[in-house]
Design a protein around this motif. Sequence first.
Motif, PDB file in Angstrom:
ATOM      1  N   SER A 166       5.129  -3.952   9.829  1.00 30.31           N
ATOM      2  CA  SER A 166       3.959  -3.970   8.952  1.00 30.31           C
ATOM      3  C   SER A 166       3.859  -2.647   8.222  1.00 30.31           C
ATOM      4  N   SER A 167       3.710  -2.669   6.889  1.00 24.58           N
ATOM      5  CA  SER A 167       3.655  -1.427   6.141  1.00 24.58           C
ATOM      6  C   SER A 167       3.213  -1.662   4.728  1.00 24.58           C
ATOM      7  N   TYR A 168       3.294  -0.579   3.896  1.00 25.01           N
ATOM      8  CA  TYR A 168       2.768  -0.668   2.552  1.00 25.01           C
ATOM      9  C   TYR A 168       3.746  -0.227   1.470  1.00 25.01           C
ATOM     10  N   PHE A 222       7.837   1.655   0.376  1.00 24.67           N
ATOM     11  CA  PHE A 222       9.173   2.045   0.795  1.00 24.67           C
ATOM     12  C   PHE A 222       9.930   2.556  -0.422  1.00 24.67           C
ATOM     13  N   MET A 267       8.759   0.669   7.571  1.00 23.56           N
ATOM     14  CA  MET A 267       7.527  -0.080   7.736  1.00 23.56           C
ATOM     15  C   MET A 267       7.076  -0.069   9.192  1.00 23.56           C
ATOM     16  N   THR A 323       3.552   1.457  10.920  1.00 23.53           N
ATOM     17  CA  THR A 323       2.680   0.649  11.770  1.00 23.53           C
ATOM     18  C   THR A 323       2.442   1.336  13.112  1.00 23.53           C
ATOM     19  N   ASN A 365       0.891  -8.728   8.008  1.00 23.46           N
ATOM     20  CA  ASN A 365       0.986  -7.280   8.202  1.00 23.46           C
ATOM     21  C   ASN A 365      -0.386  -6.643   8.000  1.00 23.46           C
TER      22      ASN A 365
END
Length: 381
Positions: free
Chosen positions: A203-205, A207, A220, A224, A324
């Motif tokens: 889970s992330s936002y 990159f 990611m 998290t 996520n």
Amino acid sequence: MSHEHLETTLFGEPEHHEPRRRRRPRQKRSKGRSVLVLIVALVLVGAATATAFTLLRPVVASILGDGDSGAEDFPGPGDEEVTVTVKQGDTGESIATALKSAGVVKTRTAYLDASAADPQGSAQIQPGTYTLKKGMKAIDAFTALVDPANRSVARQTIPEGLWVSEIIQRLSKATGVPVADYQAALKDPAALGLPAEAGGRPSSYEFDKNTPAAAQLKQMVALTLSELKKAGVQPKDYTRILTVASIIEGEVNGDADRAKVARVIENRLADPNGPTVGLLQMDSTVHYIEQKRGRAGTSDAARASNSPYNTYRVKGLPPGPINNPGAASIEAAAKPADGPWFFFVAVNPDTGETKFAATQAEHDRNVQEFNAWCSQNKDKC
């Protein structure tokens, strides 16, 4: 030369060979001479090392594939623009090689000398793409790399709340990396740095663009885990908190309601004889099963699914996160608000206005408001 003479030459005369009356003054001279011999030896070794380095430096450079002979440099300022990429983990040697290969500097040595003169500046060079010129003076190229204003990093934003299928589709479209690469990487969560306790879902936002699939997902995962640690979550609770947070993410629009939704979830889980008899009854989990978005509420057919993610039929939490979750939802899941609520409903999905209730009767009145909104927005329900 006898053994005794050899000892005398290197270390001064041994004490047992001296006449008694001359022992003390001879001892002082031998110590002084030993120190002098040591100093002279060190000077000679140092001089030999410096000479050897000067003579062998071009040879070493050629072995390294440099071809530099001394710190030859371009006069600058350079002409044709060229891009040079500094990758994560690149050393000064790697950067020097990239600059020479691109024709930015004349020799690796010239750049390394400029870098060595400013260790603090060298440590500030960040990964990214830099637009430089061919034929630059090494010090000018180094200065350009140190200045963050010259750094360009392409990034792709991944909004919170996306399903895994949506995440990898978006990443693939942004980078050109095949979806199959992401699917293959997801089959080995441990290689992505995801502990077994975290449930196997990254889970992330954001990159870095053009990074391999596994490396993107690894970034990611790291973000998290960082959010979980900030929220004070223990590793044994990773799966549970991520699962609760993912439901919050799927149910809530505004940050103000996240902790209250977390409390509703916990109240339902804690009371198997309560108003929902231990069922979470969350529309977000049904939407996840259907992999469909765009409509508020759920159909009778969807709520009849046999999926373990169907919280209208299966008590307790689903097997794992459904999306996520962002930092705000993770924080809410870790620290639910205090309250008696067992129900909530978004009475206006357009604005996100949500009302909470402790009793079925109160909730039924709130649902009437939602139904009134639906009657005016039939294309959204």
